[in-house]
Design an enzyme around this catalytic site. Structure first.
Site, short mmCIF file in Angstrom:
data_model
loop_
_atom_site.label_atom_id
_atom_site.label_comp_id
_atom_site.label_asym_id
_atom_site.label_seq_id
_atom_site.Cartn_x
_atom_site.Cartn_y
_atom_site.Cartn_z
N GLY A 171 49.72 34.40 42.22
CA GLY A 171 48.45 34.09 41.31
C GLY A 171 47.13 33.57 42.83
O GLY A 171 48.29 33.12 43.80
N ASP A 180 47.72 39.06 42.85
CA ASP A 180 46.75 39.09 41.82
C ASP A 180 45.08 38.19 42.20
O ASP A 180 45.15 37.23 43.13
CB ASP A 180 46.96 38.29 40.44
CG ASP A 180 46.26 38.40 39.57
OD1 ASP A 180 45.83 39.47 39.29
OD2 ASP A 180 45.07 37.68 39.19
N TYR A 192 37.27 34.50 42.65
CA TYR A 192 38.25 33.60 43.30
C TYR A 192 37.41 32.80 44.87
O TYR A 192 37.83 31.61 45.60
CB TYR A 192 39.34 33.60 43.33
CG TYR A 192 40.29 33.88 42.04
CD1 TYR A 192 39.53 33.55 41.21
CD2 TYR A 192 41.13 34.58 42.28
CE1 TYR A 192 40.86 33.81 39.72
CE2 TYR A 192 41.69 34.98 40.55
CZ TYR A 192 41.29 34.35 39.72
OH TYR A 192 41.65 35.01 38.61
N LYS A 214 38.96 41.56 40.23
CA LYS A 214 38.33 40.87 39.06
C LYS A 214 36.45 41.37 39.15
O LYS A 214 36.58 41.02 40.29
CB LYS A 214 38.96 40.37 37.92
CG LYS A 214 40.61 40.41 37.79
CD LYS A 214 41.02 38.95 36.78
CE LYS A 214 43.13 38.68 37.46
NZ LYS A 214 43.04 37.90 38.18
N HIS A 273 37.05 40.96 34.17
CA HIS A 273 37.63 39.57 34.44
C HIS A 273 37.00 38.74 32.89
O HIS A 273 38.71 38.20 32.52
CB HIS A 273 36.87 38.97 35.49
CG HIS A 273 37.64 37.65 35.83
ND1 HIS A 273 37.19 36.74 37.29
CD2 HIS A 273 38.59 36.99 35.48
CE1 HIS A 273 38.65 36.12 37.19
NE2 HIS A 273 39.17 35.81 36.01
#
Ligand code: A2P
Length: 318
Positions: free
Chosen positions: A18, A43, A48, A77, A110
């Site tokens: 992650g 991921d 982010y 995403k 997302h």
């Protein structure tokens, strides 16, 4: 490393790294270390704010011959501001450019929440669009077009309830390949697992360790700390393992993919080694008893904004 079979027979490595909350400089080192240790699944997400550094680490890993592109699974995403059908492809192209990739393995919507174009996190309800104004079926059509164009090999969704998953399956003969949701012993979501099993959708568990490094504004006072749960601690002791390893092994044994986040080299390795841990039926039963339907990521930030058309209950349909 175990894999999960997707609707078209492709194989998703069950354990991934992650990257939410990983600072850009940290994520570069984390991804390089993870791939070196043996992770074959990363991921990511545009929101982010660290995809360029993930991309640098991937590129170096390929160039140094540590791994081939085709042997690593990369997920990203679509952010909430790009739900208009015509905005999906440019958003994916930007992600691909940051990640230095020609295609993704998996692209996810997302959230089932839409914002005006260009909005990262809305400051007022005016910047938020309802699902009537921006239907999920429209976004899904944009996602399908990116798969057809070869920009991503699979498409799926994140933070969708079962009723919302059903609307996509009804709209399209080929529904989401993956449903990524928050899953851990305090939020076990048996209904989601059952539905996805029947519908041929692979489930990925996010925040498997309880997401303790979330910003304070996303935390409740006195919230339970999953990594400190005494039952998890006892099971860990019995296996000479750590609580994090028990949580990861539990997710794998339930047949879900799992994406623990870490930027710490020791913990990146520790989490990877959790794939070797086998929990007994008794351990699994004890953990089943911990469910309390506790969401750490409730989406309340999107609902609390004045004038927001979303509510927490409506988001999860519960
Ligand atoms: P760090 O990145 O410093 O290792 P989640 O995956 O549920 O979002 O949880 C991420 C949080 O858990 C981060 O604070 C991360 O810190 C921490 N973490 C990751 N792996 C472990 C581990 N093996 N033991 C304890 N904490 C961990």
């Amino acid at each position: 490393m175990k894999h999960l079979k997707l609707d078209d027979g492709d194989m998703l490595p069950i354990l991934g790294l992650g990257t939410w909350k990983s600072e850009p400089d940290e994520v570069y080192r984390a991804v390089k270390e993870a791939i070196r240790v043996g992770y074959r699944h990363v991921d990511c997400a545009a929101i982010y704010g660290n995809e360029a550094e993930v991309g640098r680490a991937l590129q170096e890993s390929f160039d140094e011959g540590v791994v081939d592109r085709d042997d690593v699974w990369i997920t990203s995403k679509l952010w909430n501001d790009s739900h208009a059908r015509e905005d999906v492809r440019p958003a994916l192209e930007e992600t691909l450019s940051n990640l230095r990739l020609e295609f993704l393995d998996l692209y996810l919507v997302h959230w089932p929440i839409a914002f005006e174009k260009g909005v990262g996190f809305p400051r007022s309800g005016d910047e938020i669009l309802s699902l009537e104004e921006r239907p999920l079926e429209e976004t899904w059509a944009g996602m399908q077009a990116t798969r057809e164009a070869g920009l991503t090999r699979h498409i799926g969704v994140s933070n969708f309830s079962v009723p919302k998953l059903k609307t996509l399956n009804a709209a399209d003969g080929r529904g989401p390949a993956v449903s990524q949701v928050e899953l851990h012993p305090y939020l076990q979501q048996p209904g989601m697992l059952e539905y996805c099993d029947d519908a041929g959708i692979v489930v990925t568990a996010y925040s498997p360790l309880g997401s303790g490094d979330r910003p304070e504004r996303l935390k409740d006072e006195d919230e339970p700390v999953l990594l400190e749960d005494p039952v998890i601690g006892e099971i860990a002791e019995r296996h000479d393992a750590t609580p994090a390893q028990v949580l990861i092994a539990w997710a794998i044994q339930r047949g879900t993919a799992v994406i623990p986040k870490s930027v710490n080299p020791g913990r990146i390795r520790e989490n990877f080694e959790a794939a070797e841990l086998e929990l007994s039926d008794e351990d699994m039963e004890e953990i089943a008893g911990l469910d309390r339907h506790r969401r750490y990521i409730a989406g309340s930030g999107f609902a609390r904004i004045e004038g927001s058309p979303y509510t927490v209950e409506g988001l999860w349909d519960e």
